[in-house]
Design a protein around this motif. Sequence first.
Motif, short mmCIF file in Angstrom:
data_model
loop_
_atom_site.label_atom_id
_atom_site.label_comp_id
_atom_site.label_asym_id
_atom_site.label_seq_id
_atom_site.Cartn_x
_atom_site.Cartn_y
_atom_site.Cartn_z
N GLY A 1 0.85 -1.47 -0.12
CA GLY A 1 0.08 0.08 0.13
C GLY A 1 0.70 1.24 0.07
N ALA A 2 2.00 1.31 0.76
CA ALA A 2 2.64 2.44 0.88
C ALA A 2 3.38 2.73 -0.39
CB ALA A 2 3.66 2.37 2.18
N GLU A 3 3.88 1.91 -1.08
CA GLU A 3 4.92 1.96 -2.03
C GLU A 3 4.30 1.59 -3.59
OE1 GLU A 3 8.43 -0.71 -1.71
OE2 GLU A 3 8.76 0.30 0.47
N ASN A 4 2.92 1.75 -3.53
CA ASN A 4 2.10 1.57 -4.78
C ASN A 4 2.43 0.45 -5.55
OD1 ASN A 4 0.12 2.83 -6.59
ND2 ASN A 4 1.42 3.72 -7.73
N ALA A 5 2.41 -0.68 -5.02
CA ALA A 5 2.81 -1.95 -5.80
C ALA A 5 1.35 -2.39 -5.98
CB ALA A 5 3.37 -2.99 -4.79
N ALA A 6 1.12 -3.75 -6.69
CA ALA A 6 -0.14 -4.07 -7.07
C ALA A 6 -0.51 -5.32 -6.39
CB ALA A 6 -0.07 -4.42 -8.59
N LEU A 7 -1.52 -5.62 -5.93
CA LEU A 7 -2.12 -6.80 -5.10
C LEU A 7 -3.27 -7.23 -5.70
CD1 LEU A 7 -1.79 -8.82 -2.75
CD2 LEU A 7 -3.14 -6.81 -1.48
N VAL A 8 -3.16 -8.51 -6.54
CA VAL A 8 -4.47 -9.12 -6.93
C VAL A 8 -4.94 -10.38 -6.15
CG1 VAL A 8 -5.50 -9.98 -9.06
CG2 VAL A 8 -3.76 -8.07 -9.28
N THR A 9 -6.04 -10.49 -5.63
CA THR A 9 -6.10 -11.51 -4.68
C THR A 9 -7.26 -12.40 -5.51
OG1 THR A 9 -8.26 -10.34 -3.68
CG2 THR A 9 -5.99 -10.25 -2.86
N GLU A 10 -7.53 -13.52 -5.20
CA GLU A 10 -8.50 -14.53 -5.54
C GLU A 10 -9.74 -13.97 -5.37
OE1 GLU A 10 -9.16 -17.89 -7.65
OE2 GLU A 10 -7.14 -18.20 -6.43
N LEU A 11 -10.45 -14.10 -6.67
CA LEU A 11 -11.84 -13.74 -6.66
C LEU A 11 -12.98 -14.94 -6.30
CD1 LEU A 11 -11.77 -11.38 -9.99
CD2 LEU A 11 -11.92 -10.66 -7.44
N PRO A 12 -13.64 -14.89 -5.37
CA PRO A 12 -14.50 -16.08 -5.00
C PRO A 12 -15.61 -16.41 -6.03
CG PRO A 12 -15.03 -13.93 -3.67
CD PRO A 12 -13.92 -13.78 -4.41
N ALA A 13 -15.42 -16.63 -7.47
CA ALA A 13 -16.20 -16.57 -8.21
C ALA A 13 -16.18 -17.78 -8.95
CB ALA A 13 -16.11 -15.57 -9.37
N LEU A 14 -14.98 -18.70 -8.75
CA LEU A 14 -15.06 -19.94 -9.74
C LEU A 14 -15.18 -21.06 -8.71
CD1 LEU A 14 -11.44 -19.21 -11.51
CD2 LEU A 14 -13.83 -19.08 -12.39
N PRO A 15 -15.23 -22.30 -9.33
CA PRO A 15 -15.47 -23.48 -8.55
C PRO A 15 -14.54 -23.63 -7.55
CG PRO A 15 -16.36 -23.81 -10.86
CD PRO A 15 -15.59 -22.56 -10.85
N SER A 16 -14.87 -24.18 -6.28
CA SER A 16 -13.99 -24.28 -5.52
C SER A 16 -12.65 -25.04 -5.58
CB SER A 16 -14.55 -24.77 -3.87
OG SER A 16 -14.91 -26.23 -4.44
N LYS A 17 -12.68 -26.03 -6.45
CA LYS A 17 -11.41 -26.88 -6.70
C LYS A 17 -10.70 -26.26 -7.90
CE LYS A 17 -12.96 -31.24 -4.50
NZ LYS A 17 -13.22 -32.37 -4.56
N LEU A 18 -11.15 -25.26 -8.66
CA LEU A 18 -10.70 -24.35 -9.80
C LEU A 18 -10.39 -23.26 -9.63
CD1 LEU A 18 -12.84 -26.12 -12.64
CD2 LEU A 18 -10.91 -26.98 -12.08
N PRO A 19 -9.34 -23.07 -8.35
CA PRO A 19 -9.03 -21.33 -8.11
C PRO A 19 -8.18 -20.59 -9.25
CG PRO A 19 -7.73 -23.05 -6.74
CD PRO A 19 -8.71 -23.72 -7.38
N ALA A 20 -8.45 -19.50 -9.40
CA ALA A 20 -7.69 -18.82 -10.54
C ALA A 20 -6.26 -19.05 -10.25
CB ALA A 20 -7.84 -17.51 -10.71
N PHE A 21 -5.75 -18.89 -9.24
CA PHE A 21 -4.41 -19.11 -8.86
C PHE A 21 -3.75 -20.28 -8.17
CE2 PHE A 21 -5.50 -14.42 -8.32
CZ PHE A 21 -4.42 -13.84 -9.57
N ALA A 22 -4.42 -21.43 -8.87
CA ALA A 22 -3.72 -22.71 -8.37
C ALA A 22 -2.53 -22.82 -8.89
CB ALA A 22 -4.79 -23.79 -8.78
N PRO A 23 -1.47 -23.26 -8.37
CA PRO A 23 0.01 -23.32 -9.11
C PRO A 23 0.05 -24.34 -9.91
CG PRO A 23 -0.03 -24.22 -6.54
CD PRO A 23 -1.39 -23.57 -6.88
N GLY A 24 0.50 -24.13 -11.01
CA GLY A 24 0.95 -25.22 -12.05
C GLY A 24 -0.24 -25.45 -13.06
N ILE A 25 -0.10 -26.24 -13.99
CA ILE A 25 -1.24 -26.79 -14.75
C ILE A 25 -1.59 -28.28 -14.21
CG2 ILE A 25 -0.77 -25.55 -16.83
CD1 ILE A 25 1.36 -27.47 -17.73
N TYR A 26 -2.82 -28.49 -14.59
CA TYR A 26 -3.62 -29.59 -14.22
C TYR A 26 -3.02 -30.95 -14.51
CZ TYR A 26 -7.29 -26.10 -13.35
OH TYR A 26 -7.89 -25.01 -12.57
#
Length: 428
Positions: free
Chosen positions: A60-85
Amino acid sequence: MIFIDSIEDAKIWLRGGATEPATLQSVDLTALDAEFAKVSVAGSAFMGCGIGPVLYAKIGAENAALVTELPALPSKLPAFAPGIYTVADLYDGMEDDGSKWDPVPGQNGQPGWDGTPDWQGFDFFNKKKNVPRTLTPVQVMAARMHDTVQEQALLKYLQGKKVVAIMGGHDFRREQSSADVEAAKQDVYWECVEIAKRLTEAGFLILTGGGPGVMEAGNLGALLAGEDAKVVAAVKAMLTHQDFESKEWRSTAMAVRAKILGSWTDDPPASKFSLGIPTWLYGHEPPNLFAGYHAKMFFNSLREDGLVTLANKGIIFFEGNGGTVQEIFQDATQNYYLGEGQSPTPMVFYNAGGYWDRPCGDQYWPTDVPVDKRKPLMPLMKQLATEKKFQTSVFVTRSPKAAVTFLVDAAAKPNVTKADVHLGNTTT
């Protein structure tokens, strides 16, 4: 900008003073607050990361960007799941007989594909077969973030690899049929298996659309790399033809995968690895069980571009319909409009039954029974290739050996392909 998706790389970046901004994705950084207190994070972006209080304040202080998980996808398919399936990721909970048991209070449960993460993605994205839902803006953003994360993981995995894509229809049979037309398609299925097996053994990585039919054959060929004729014959006997929406389609493939790997949930070794890039737009076509990874995406446009662009050592086009024709002309367009210093990627047309070079004047009429789906494509393809001088990159054959030889010889020539350039830009 540096791209970081592991805690080890994050620690290296911090030890170097974080002098260059970075994009950090899907990394739990909560234990690194003391290290972040010593550096600046200005210009950096944190996507789907675990964030401690010190780092949160600095963002917040240094104007970096923060993008968090949006609770809109199926629970087992989060946007930021590491790696490919992996196959086991998408078919989580499936039994060896191809069913899934989902207990429901007051009921006995329901065997089937329903409830797997893969089915949840299809149900989220589609109102019905091939008809996407109207998503809310938040759902669209979440789905696009998911696909971006999949793309980045895919690009990282493919760095430095020789990639050949196999494209074609989903309706090729696994086993012999009594009908002449279907028997010919069955022959092509196993010819595709042979081609993919030989290419994998020659050091190429097979990439497909990840679905059934010819796509499944391509991934199966890679899985059979290094196996002798007895194993191939045994697999051929096990893979009876089944409708791809049936549990038997899954169970027969699970049995084959278990025969080769020990368990259908195990990942193949690098020598047998291949990739699929399926899409939930066509989610009624489940991902085949022979790929090593599936970079499954919601938006078909990104998926189609990835299939064509990432195939840096060539594409083999087997018989297909609208989707395959679209991919052919996407590839032809990229070869037509090459950038400076780039070379065309080889295009192999597997011409069983004269499928791709049907005369333009000999076309299907509504009264024709059965429907003749051969495509009068080669005259236009040859015209485009002649105009931009990539004729030597276009090869028409019905021989597995000739197809493999053409691609191996083409890869031996020094060149810079469009996909090589694209992959080189992943950290910029």
